[in-house]
Design a protein around this motif. Sequence first.
Motif, PDB file in Angstrom:
ATOM      1  N   ARG A 187       0.762  -1.122   0.154  1.00  0.00           N
ATOM      2  CA  ARG A 187       0.024  -0.023   0.098  1.00  0.00           C
ATOM      3  C   ARG A 187       0.839   1.164  -0.015  1.00  0.00           C
ATOM      4  O   ARG A 187       1.760   1.286   0.803  1.00  0.00           O
ATOM      5  CB  ARG A 187      -1.018   0.130   1.080  1.00  0.00           C
ATOM      6  CG  ARG A 187      -2.017   0.928   0.987  1.00  0.00           C
ATOM      7  CD  ARG A 187      -3.261   0.794   2.004  1.00  0.00           C
ATOM      8  NE  ARG A 187      -2.521   0.931   3.545  1.00  0.00           N
ATOM      9  CZ  ARG A 187      -3.165   0.483   4.469  1.00  0.00           C
ATOM     10  NH1 ARG A 187      -4.354  -0.123   4.484  1.00  0.00           N
ATOM     11  NH2 ARG A 187      -2.472   0.552   5.780  1.00  0.00           N
ATOM     12  N   LEU A 188       0.616   1.898  -1.020  1.00  0.00           N
ATOM     13  CA  LEU A 188       1.360   3.401  -1.266  1.00  0.00           C
ATOM     14  C   LEU A 188       0.380   4.278  -0.960  1.00  0.00           C
ATOM     15  O   LEU A 188      -0.746   4.386  -1.732  1.00  0.00           O
ATOM     16  CB  LEU A 188       2.063   3.382  -2.268  1.00  0.00           C
ATOM     17  CG  LEU A 188       3.168   2.553  -2.956  1.00  0.00           C
ATOM     18  CD1 LEU A 188       3.784   2.897  -4.189  1.00  0.00           C
ATOM     19  CD2 LEU A 188       4.186   2.370  -1.545  1.00  0.00           C
ATOM     20  N   GLU A 189       0.579   5.257  -0.138  1.00  0.00           N
ATOM     21  CA  GLU A 189      -0.493   6.386   0.040  1.00  0.00           C
ATOM     22  C   GLU A 189       0.299   7.856  -0.107  1.00  0.00           C
ATOM     23  O   GLU A 189       1.157   8.260   0.558  1.00  0.00           O
ATOM     24  CB  GLU A 189      -1.040   6.532   1.402  1.00  0.00           C
ATOM     25  CG  GLU A 189      -1.794   5.121   1.970  1.00  0.00           C
ATOM     26  CD  GLU A 189      -2.025   4.889   3.320  1.00  0.00           C
ATOM     27  OE1 GLU A 189      -3.083   5.354   3.597  1.00  0.00           O
ATOM     28  OE2 GLU A 189      -1.266   4.365   3.847  1.00  0.00           O
ATOM     29  N   VAL A 226      11.243   2.207  -3.630  1.00  0.00           N
ATOM     30  CA  VAL A 226      10.634   2.586  -2.361  1.00  0.00           C
ATOM     31  C   VAL A 226       9.657   1.292  -1.888  1.00  0.00           C
ATOM     32  O   VAL A 226       9.848   1.432  -0.614  1.00  0.00           O
ATOM     33  CB  VAL A 226       9.570   3.550  -2.943  1.00  0.00           C
ATOM     34  CG1 VAL A 226       8.666   3.952  -1.738  1.00  0.00           C
ATOM     35  CG2 VAL A 226      10.539   5.009  -3.306  1.00  0.00           C
ATOM     36  N   ILE A 227       9.313   0.762  -2.646  1.00  0.00           N
ATOM     37  CA  ILE A 227       8.328  -0.564  -2.141  1.00  0.00           C
ATOM     38  C   ILE A 227       9.433  -1.518  -1.474  1.00  0.00           C
ATOM     39  O   ILE A 227       8.812  -2.113  -0.254  1.00  0.00           O
ATOM     40  CB  ILE A 227       7.646  -1.236  -3.446  1.00  0.00           C
ATOM     41  CG1 ILE A 227       6.357  -0.356  -3.677  1.00  0.00           C
ATOM     42  CG2 ILE A 227       6.954  -2.672  -2.835  1.00  0.00           C
ATOM     43  CD1 ILE A 227       5.855  -0.566  -4.995  1.00  0.00           C
ATOM     44  N   ALA A 228      10.334  -1.641  -2.145  1.00  0.00           N
ATOM     45  CA  ALA A 228      11.437  -2.538  -1.333  1.00  0.00           C
ATOM     46  C   ALA A 228      12.234  -1.918  -0.122  1.00  0.00           C
ATOM     47  O   ALA A 228      12.886  -2.875   0.714  1.00  0.00           O
ATOM     48  CB  ALA A 228      12.552  -2.980  -2.432  1.00  0.00           C
ATOM     49  N   ARG A 237       3.063   7.362   2.715  1.00  0.00           N
ATOM     50  CA  ARG A 237       3.239   6.023   3.678  1.00  0.00           C
ATOM     51  C   ARG A 237       3.438   4.956   2.757  1.00  0.00           C
ATOM     52  O   ARG A 237       2.816   4.824   1.699  1.00  0.00           O
ATOM     53  CB  ARG A 237       1.879   6.005   4.506  1.00  0.00           C
ATOM     54  CG  ARG A 237       2.130   6.924   5.814  1.00  0.00           C
ATOM     55  CD  ARG A 237       0.565   6.709   6.476  1.00  0.00           C
ATOM     56  NE  ARG A 237       0.270   5.432   6.727  1.00  0.00           N
ATOM     57  CZ  ARG A 237       0.552   4.604   7.786  1.00  0.00           C
ATOM     58  NH1 ARG A 237       1.290   5.314   8.568  1.00  0.00           N
ATOM     59  NH2 ARG A 237       0.220   3.692   8.087  1.00  0.00           N
ATOM     60  N   VAL A 238       4.253   4.207   3.082  1.00  0.00           N
ATOM     61  CA  VAL A 238       4.543   3.001   2.426  1.00  0.00           C
ATOM     62  C   VAL A 238       4.115   1.750   3.440  1.00  0.00           C
ATOM     63  O   VAL A 238       5.019   1.784   4.624  1.00  0.00           O
ATOM     64  CB  VAL A 238       6.140   2.888   2.329  1.00  0.00           C
ATOM     65  CG1 VAL A 238       6.219   1.388   1.201  1.00  0.00           C
ATOM     66  CG2 VAL A 238       6.426   3.650   1.201  1.00  0.00           C
ATOM     67  N   THR A 239       3.367   0.942   3.117  1.00  0.00           N
ATOM     68  CA  THR A 239       2.919  -0.127   4.167  1.00  0.00           C
ATOM     69  C   THR A 239       2.972  -1.439   3.282  1.00  0.00           C
ATOM     70  O   THR A 239       2.410  -1.655   2.114  1.00  0.00           O
ATOM     71  CB  THR A 239       1.602  -0.128   4.507  1.00  0.00           C
ATOM     72  OG1 THR A 239       1.325   1.386   5.124  1.00  0.00           O
ATOM     73  CG2 THR A 239       1.204  -1.150   5.999  1.00  0.00           C
ATOM     74  N   ILE A 240       4.090  -2.446   3.673  1.00  0.00           N
ATOM     75  CA  ILE A 240       4.265  -3.771   2.880  1.00  0.00           C
ATOM     76  C   ILE A 240       3.726  -4.661   4.221  1.00  0.00           C
ATOM     77  O   ILE A 240       4.219  -4.849   5.338  1.00  0.00           O
ATOM     78  CB  ILE A 240       5.594  -4.017   2.665  1.00  0.00           C
ATOM     79  CG1 ILE A 240       5.999  -2.698   1.888  1.00  0.00           C
ATOM     80  CG2 ILE A 240       5.728  -5.182   2.004  1.00  0.00           C
ATOM     81  CD1 ILE A 240       5.394  -2.518   0.637  1.00  0.00           C
ATOM     82  N   ALA A 241       2.847  -5.909   3.662  1.00  0.00           N
ATOM     83  CA  ALA A 241       2.317  -6.787   4.615  1.00  0.00           C
ATOM     84  C   ALA A 241       1.861  -6.164   5.936  1.00  0.00           C
ATOM     85  O   ALA A 241       2.215  -6.949   6.953  1.00  0.00           O
ATOM     86  CB  ALA A 241       3.421  -7.908   4.650  1.00  0.00           C
ATOM     87  N   LEU A 250      16.040  -6.589   7.945  1.00  0.00           N
ATOM     88  CA  LEU A 250      15.653  -7.718   8.150  1.00  0.00           C
ATOM     89  C   LEU A 250      14.202  -8.220   7.665  1.00  0.00           C
ATOM     90  O   LEU A 250      13.940  -9.116   7.046  1.00  0.00           O
ATOM     91  CB  LEU A 250      15.428  -7.678   9.927  1.00  0.00           C
ATOM     92  CG  LEU A 250      16.541  -8.219  10.585  1.00  0.00           C
ATOM     93  CD1 LEU A 250      16.408  -7.932  12.268  1.00  0.00           C
ATOM     94  CD2 LEU A 250      17.559  -9.228  10.190  1.00  0.00           C
ATOM     95  N   PHE A 251      13.404  -7.198   7.656  1.00  0.00           N
ATOM     96  CA  PHE A 251      12.072  -7.325   6.970  1.00  0.00           C
ATOM     97  C   PHE A 251      12.332  -7.387   5.618  1.00  0.00           C
ATOM     98  O   PHE A 251      11.397  -8.398   5.052  1.00  0.00           O
ATOM     99  CB  PHE A 251      11.340  -5.935   7.252  1.00  0.00           C
ATOM    100  CG  PHE A 251       9.833  -6.014   6.664  1.00  0.00           C
ATOM    101  CD1 PHE A 251       8.914  -6.770   7.197  1.00  0.00           C
ATOM    102  CD2 PHE A 251       9.266  -5.371   5.447  1.00  0.00           C
ATOM    103  CE1 PHE A 251       7.760  -6.855   6.532  1.00  0.00           C
ATOM    104  CE2 PHE A 251       8.300  -5.444   4.898  1.00  0.00           C
ATOM    105  CZ  PHE A 251       7.307  -5.934   5.341  1.00  0.00           C
ATOM    106  N   ARG A 252      13.057  -6.703   4.953  1.00  0.00           N
ATOM    107  CA  ARG A 252      13.210  -6.985   3.512  1.00  0.00           C
ATOM    108  C   ARG A 252      13.829  -8.333   3.036  1.00  0.00           C
ATOM    109  O   ARG A 252      13.217  -8.983   2.383  1.00  0.00           O
ATOM    110  CB  ARG A 252      14.341  -5.912   3.074  1.00  0.00           C
ATOM    111  CG  ARG A 252      14.278  -5.959   1.150  1.00  0.00           C
ATOM    112  CD  ARG A 252      15.167  -4.638   1.229  1.00  0.00           C
ATOM    113  NE  ARG A 252      16.234  -4.373   1.860  1.00  0.00           N
ATOM    114  CZ  ARG A 252      16.695  -3.359   2.261  1.00  0.00           C
ATOM    115  NH1 ARG A 252      15.613  -2.131   2.359  1.00  0.00           N
ATOM    116  NH2 ARG A 252      17.636  -3.089   3.209  1.00  0.00           N
ATOM    117  N   ARG A 253      14.897  -8.849   3.940  1.00  0.00           N
ATOM    118  CA  ARG A 253      15.565 -10.108   3.864  1.00  0.00           C
ATOM    119  C   ARG A 253      14.228 -11.221   3.875  1.00  0.00           C
ATOM    120  O   ARG A 253      14.309 -12.348   2.950  1.00  0.00           O
ATOM    121  CB  ARG A 253      16.462 -10.308   4.833  1.00  0.00           C
ATOM    122  CG  ARG A 253      17.116 -11.621   4.893  1.00  0.00           C
ATOM    123  CD  ARG A 253      17.961 -12.048   6.097  1.00  0.00           C
ATOM    124  NE  ARG A 253      16.988 -12.378   7.082  1.00  0.00           N
ATOM    125  CZ  ARG A 253      17.481 -12.617   8.472  1.00  0.00           C
ATOM    126  NH1 ARG A 253      18.461 -12.190   8.780  1.00  0.00           N
ATOM    127  NH2 ARG A 253      16.456 -13.021   9.337  1.00  0.00           N
TER     128      ARG A 253
END
Length: 245
Positions: free
Chosen positions: A13-15, A60-62, A71-75, A89-92
């Motif tokens: 989610r990108l806002e 940006v998403i990564a 705002r960038v919200t991933i999972a 760590l989250f990215r990994r």
Amino acid sequence: MFDDPGDEAAMVRLEDVHLKLASAGGEVNILRGIDLSVRAGETVSVVGPSGSGKSTMMMVIAGLERPTAGRVTIAGRALGALGEDDLALFRRDAIGIVFQAFHLIPTMTALENVAVPLEFAGRRDAFARAAAELKAVGLGHRLDHYPGQLSGGEQQRTALARAFAVEPRLLLADEPTGNLDGETGGHIIDLMFALQARRGTTLLLITHDPALAARCGRTVKLVDGRILDESDADFAVTRAAGADD
Ligand SMILES: Nc1ncnc2c1ncn2[C@@H]1O[C@H](COP(=O)(O)OP(=O)(O)O)[C@@H](O)[C@H]1O
Ligand SMILES: [Mg+2]
């Protein structure tokens, strides 16, 4: 894992995401108010002219590039709230990335290239797992080869094995066949979709190829740092016109 139980289905989610960078000629607005929501398991292609901000949006998403605003919200994770270490760590654990240039480590064998991220993730079975992933992409006979001893297609298959090995929830692919001939690229894409379908991975795919874009469930088009609405009359026209560059 999810911070917002009300929106579990949104993987990306990108806002109102903006990104400005300083350059020699002054400030450049690269992303200019991006809103995007991608559901878990969805496949979305990202098209648009060269320089429109596709790769930057993917960075940006990564979490490899911090937005200037928005705002960038991933999972369910708000990336802006994570420090650099937590973000890494989250990215990994959650995100796999495949680039046009395969980005393999030249001094490591195919097996090591795939196993090392698994080792970093604390997997005791890193090498067995890496071997299984390489077999799954048809490279069981190339485990001990260095990238320089592999063809372009084999290198990208290794990169795919590496990206999928940690079982990411989100796979980001930035023109993954850009350096390959049509037939080899076609095999890579078939493989990518097969792995995606088997694991239910959410896929965001940047491509210039309209036929490839059409294999995704949905297409978003970027123009000049903004997403062109799918209902926009220009959308169908520009998409039908095919690659912009
Ligand atoms: N680090 C940077 N500094 C300044 N400008 C950049 C930087 N990275 C990208 N850009 C500019 O941002 C725009 C979008 O680039 P990019 O995201 O790579 O576009 P695309 O992937 O759609 O071709 C381009 O005009 C590019 O020149
Ligand atoms: Mg790009």
